[in-house]
Structures are given as C-alpha cells and as structure tokens.
Write an enzyme that holds these catalytic residues in place. Structure first.
Site, PDB file in Angstrom:
ATOM      1  N   PHE A 133      19.896  37.645 -17.306  1.00 55.33           N
ATOM      2  CA  PHE A 133      19.608  36.225 -17.494  1.00 55.33           C
ATOM      3  C   PHE A 133      18.095  36.015 -17.404  1.00 55.33           C
ATOM      4  CE2 PHE A 133      19.499  31.732 -16.402  1.00 55.33           C
ATOM      5  CZ  PHE A 133      20.457  31.216 -17.245  1.00 55.33           C
ATOM      6  N   ASP A 204      22.820  39.333  -8.505  1.00 56.48           N
ATOM      7  CA  ASP A 204      22.973  37.934  -8.892  1.00 56.48           C
ATOM      8  C   ASP A 204      24.452  37.702  -9.211  1.00 56.48           C
ATOM      9  OD1 ASP A 204      23.062  35.434 -10.136  1.00 56.48           O
ATOM     10  OD2 ASP A 204      21.000  35.629 -10.869  1.00 56.48           O
ATOM     11  N   TYR A 229      26.429  25.628  -9.446  1.00 53.04           N
ATOM     12  CA  TYR A 229      26.957  24.631 -10.393  1.00 53.04           C
ATOM     13  C   TYR A 229      27.852  25.207 -11.477  1.00 53.04           C
ATOM     14  CZ  TYR A 229      22.586  26.157 -12.697  1.00 53.04           C
ATOM     15  OH  TYR A 229      21.562  26.897 -13.218  1.00 53.04           O
ATOM     16  N   LYS A 230      28.129  26.510 -11.432  1.00 52.64           N
ATOM     17  CA  LYS A 230      29.002  27.089 -12.450  1.00 52.64           C
ATOM     18  C   LYS A 230      30.442  27.079 -11.925  1.00 52.64           C
ATOM     19  CE  LYS A 230      25.101  29.430 -14.460  1.00 52.64           C
ATOM     20  NZ  LYS A 230      24.156  30.525 -14.292  1.00 52.64           N
ATOM     21  N   ARG A 378      30.446  31.304 -26.921  1.00 51.36           N
ATOM     22  CA  ARG A 378      30.879  31.748 -25.596  1.00 51.36           C
ATOM     23  C   ARG A 378      31.914  30.772 -25.034  1.00 51.36           C
ATOM     24  NH1 ARG A 378      26.933  32.131 -20.361  1.00 51.36           N
ATOM     25  NH2 ARG A 378      26.993  29.888 -20.710  1.00 51.36           N
TER      26      ARG A 378
HETATM   27  C1  LIG Z   1      22.876  30.321 -14.250  1.00 47.32           C
HETATM   28  C2  LIG Z   1      22.092  31.444 -13.791  1.00 47.32           C
HETATM   29  C3  LIG Z   1      20.881  31.250 -13.105  1.00 47.32           C
HETATM   30  C4  LIG Z   1      20.372  29.850 -12.909  1.00 47.32           C
HETATM   31  O1  LIG Z   1      19.206  29.765 -12.187  1.00 47.32           O
HETATM   32  P1  LIG Z   1      18.642  28.331 -11.793  1.00 47.32           P
HETATM   33  O2  LIG Z   1      17.531  28.599 -10.892  1.00 47.32           O
HETATM   34  O3  LIG Z   1      19.779  27.574 -11.175  1.00 47.32           O
HETATM   35  O4  LIG Z   1      18.240  27.621 -13.035  1.00 47.32           O
HETATM   36  C5  LIG Z   1      20.205  32.373 -12.658  1.00 47.32           C
HETATM   37  N1  LIG Z   1      20.673  33.624 -12.877  1.00 47.32           N
HETATM   38  C6  LIG Z   1      21.832  33.829 -13.542  1.00 47.32           C
HETATM   39  C7  LIG Z   1      22.330  35.207 -13.756  1.00 47.32           C
HETATM   40  C8  LIG Z   1      22.564  32.761 -14.018  1.00 47.32           C
HETATM   41  O5  LIG Z   1      23.690  32.966 -14.694  1.00 47.32           O
END
Ligand SMILES: *Cc1c(COP(=O)(O)O)cnc(C)c1O
Length: 419
Positions: A133, A204, A229-230, A378
């Site tokens: 990501f 992560d 938030y996911k 997706r």
């Molecule tokens: C959604 C996501 C993030 C989000 O990071 P934010 O700091 O909340 O914007 C980070 N890493 C991964 C792998 C994600 O899927």
C-alpha cells in the site's frame, strides 16, 4: 454440488442466508435500502450503535461533563481500553495493543522504533514489497530521507519477500493481505525467518483484522499496525492501532515523543520519560469521540466467532467467483486473487481493460465496489453484513451492465478524486 446442468440459483443463495449463523449481525448495521455494499474493505459500514454512542458522548460526556469526563467517563484510558478489545481480534494480549494516530503515523513510529533497536545496527536495508500500500512505502521513504538516506529501501515483487529477508535487513514492512490481489502472507513462516535472520517485521494488518483470524502471539509477530475504518467499521478516518509484543515493549521507543507517551504526563515535567508498556507508543491527546465510534464497531466484531466469519468470507468469495465464471464468462474478467483459500483474504479483484468505467456503472446501479490502479475491479466481502443473495444480485447487475454496454456511457469515464 452445483454443476453446469444444475446451476446455482438465487433461491440457493437465500437458503444459505437462512442457514447462516452470522445472519443476524446484519441488523446491527445502518445499510441503505437497496444498496449492495462490497466496499467494506475500504470504508466499513455504520453500526447502528454508533449513532447513539456518539450522541451520548457529545451531549452528555462532552456537553455536560466537560473536562471532568476525562476521568469520569474514562476518556483518558480509551486508547488502552479499545486497544485491548482489538487485541482479541489479533490473537494478542490486552496490554499489547493501543489505539493511536493513523496507520501511516503508526508505520512511521514502529519503523523508526525498530531501526533504533540493537538488532538493526550495521544493517542497511528496509525491505518491503513494490505492491505494498503506497502510504506504507511513502512513510518508509520519508523516514529514510529524514535519517539522511542511510538505508536502501529494497522493494521486491510479489512472492519474493522470503528470498530477500536476509541479514542485511534492518527492518521489513509487510502488509499481511495485499490490498489489490488479496494475497495473504504466511505470517508464522515469515516471522520465523525474521527471527533466524535477527531482524524484525512490522506487519500492516489493515486488510486482515476483522476479516480473518489473526494470531500475532502464536505466529511470533512482534510489531504491527492496522486501520480502524475498514473491516473494523470505526468510521471515516477512524483512529488506527498498533501492537508491540511484550518482549519488545521495554526496548522500543517512538520518535514522536509526545506527552501522552510520557510516564507521567500530568506531572508536566521538562524532560521526556517514556511510559512503561504499550502506553509509550502514544503521541498526543487521543481523539476521544472517534475512539468511541471505533469501539462500537469493535464491540460487534468481538461478539462474532472469527472462525465462522472466515468460513463465510471464503464462501462469499467462492460464490462470487463461481457466478462470475458462469454468468460473465464472455466478458473476460481475469481474477488476480488466489484460488487457494489459505492465500485469499476477504476480497476478489478482477482485471479488465475498462475496469474504471465498469465500476462507475456498477456503483450507479447500486453495487458498490471500487477501482484500483491500473485495471482492477475490487470487491470486498464483509461477512457481518453481506448476504449470499447480495452476491447473486451483484453479479447479475454486473452481467446486465456488460450485456447492455451501460458502462460505455461517457460519464462513467470521468475520474473522481477518490476512487
Ligand atoms: C488503508 C490502509 C492504510 C491507511 O492508512 P491511513 O494512514 O489511515 O490513511 C495503510 N496501510 C494499508 C496497508 C492500508 O490498507
């Protein structure tokens, strides 16, 4: 068995919903009528309890209690309290997880913390995947720049992590479930290898927690971050969390040495002294209202059986895949997600030349997934509120959008800011 001669019907799907042990969880979410939401992996849906909770927090705790609520309503311990609840989803101890900041910031804190450990001495590689990501990679780049470019940020292709995890690695940054393909890394195997190589992995868990059982302690994980938030349904921009195994808690330091990570913040002393335990990984004042909202999402997940949840997640993605093959075969959607259950997260991604326009048309017709670069449609599966009939209906809408050429309408080609 469903065969070509005996295909799956919508009634079969409805029957599976009737027999679904998780079915009642759907009633705990405020889902818009008639919408099929397959994007809970990007922004989870709203728990009904969150309405009430936030109204109470605003009106009573903040409005009436004012500053006394820091103690009276336990605001001050909310990062630890909700962290302990998240720990149950992660297979970790209650005192190993804390809610804090955003995922990006937590990546920075743990990477920097790991690079300052004695194990990183004399090593010059920060290892990650090219397809990780982007924010994770950006934070690693920024940190390295800040450190004078001392490290080589080594980015390997999918499937090459284990081969690159050697004694040059100062820290590895690994997202357990790939946000595009949904590929799941073997956490225990990589942790074992990291230990043998004398290094640390920052995991992560943004696309794992709440979507599949995570076993941090059992798999020997030491450091992890994740998103609120996911699949945790904490609300847009919900606070994130981080995990530090007990064995590393005394050694690790955060570079963002704010007062909430101080041993005695309310002594207002001049010099920074890190708090004992996970509390030291905090920076500033916690976002209390947002943590209240996050807690509502976590409370629902804590009542769900993660094994049942995983089983349903795979059943939903199997069904989706099967229906795409049987009803959309002519439209050449190429699934880039793993067939093997053990390697598949709670999502499926399909490559298609016109992925963006097709997804816009789908959304316009009540099926919400998302588009990911360069050419992916997706679809995320949230077993707490997605039904088998939703899968059926979603694929039928997709089939119609393709058959009727609806996606070719000009407006579906215009890219929006958030995809
Ligand atoms: C959604 C996501 C993030 C989000 O990071 P934010 O700091 O909340 O914007 C980070 N890493 C991964 C792998 C994600 O899927």
């Amino acid at each position: 068995m469903n065969t070509a001669a005996n295909p799956i019907t919508r009634e079969d799907c409805a029957l599976r919903d009737q027999q679904d042990p998780l079915a009642t969880f759907r009633t705990e979410f405020a889902l818009p009528e008639g919408l099929i939401y397959l994007d809970g992996n990007s922004l989870g849906s709203l728990p009904i309890a969150t309405h009430k909770r936030l109204a109470k927090m605003v009106q009573e705790e903040w409005g009436q209690g004012l500053i006394s609520s820091w103690n009276a309503c336990d605001w001050v311990n909310s990062p630890q309290r909700v962290g302990a609840k998240i720990a149950r989803l992660l297979g970790a101890e209650a005192d190993e997880v804390i809610v804090a900041d955003s995922t990006s910031i937590n990546v920075f804190k743990l990477l920097a913390g790991a690079l300052a450990l004695p194990s990183a001495e004399g090593r010059n590689v920060i290892l990650s995947e090219r397809g990780n990501f982007p924010t994770d990679l950006y934070m690693a780049q920024g940190l390295n720049e800040w450190l004078g470019g001392r490290y080589q940020l080594k980015l390997v292709e999918a499937g090459q992590l284990a081969a690159a995890l050697d004694r040059t690695v100062a820290v590895a940054l690994v997202t357990q479930v790939d946000y595009r393909s949904g590929y799941v890394h073997d956490m225990a195997a990589l942790n074992r290898q990291a230990r043998e190589m004398g290094t640390h992995i920052v995991w992560d868990l943004s696309h794992s927690a709440g979507a599949l059982p995570v076993a941090l302690t059992a798999s020997g994980a030491e450091l992890a971050v994740g998103c609120g938030y996911k699949y945790l349904n904490g609300g847009p921009g919900a606070p994130a969390y981080l995990y530090v195994a007990r064995s590393l808690q005394a050694a690790i330091r955060t570079p963002l040495s704010g007062w909430f990570g101080h041993a005695k913040p309310f002594d207002f002393s001049t010099d920074y002294v890190a708090a004992p335990g996970i509390a030291r990984m905090q920076c500033g004042t916690p976002s209390v209202l947002a943590i209240g909202a996050l807690e509502c999402g976590i409370d629902i997940l804590n009542r769900a059986d993660m094994q049942q949840l995983r089983k349903k997640s795979l059943a939903l993605s199997d069904l989706f895949w099967q229906l795409i093959e049987s009803h959309c075969g002519e439209f050449k959607f190429a699934c880039v997600s793993p067939r093997t259950h053990a390697q598949r997260g709670s999502q499926l991604s399909f490559a298609h030349e016109h992925a963006y326009a097709i997804m816009q048309a789908l959304i316009d017709h009540g099926v919400v997934g998302d588009f990911r670069q360069p050419n992916l449609l997706r679809f995320g599966f949230a077993p707490l509120y997605n039904r088998y009939v939703d899968i059926w209906d979603a694929v039928m809408v997709l089939r119609d959008v393709m058959k009727n050429g609806t996606w070719q309408v000009e407006k579906y080609r215009n890219k929006q800011t958030v995809t």
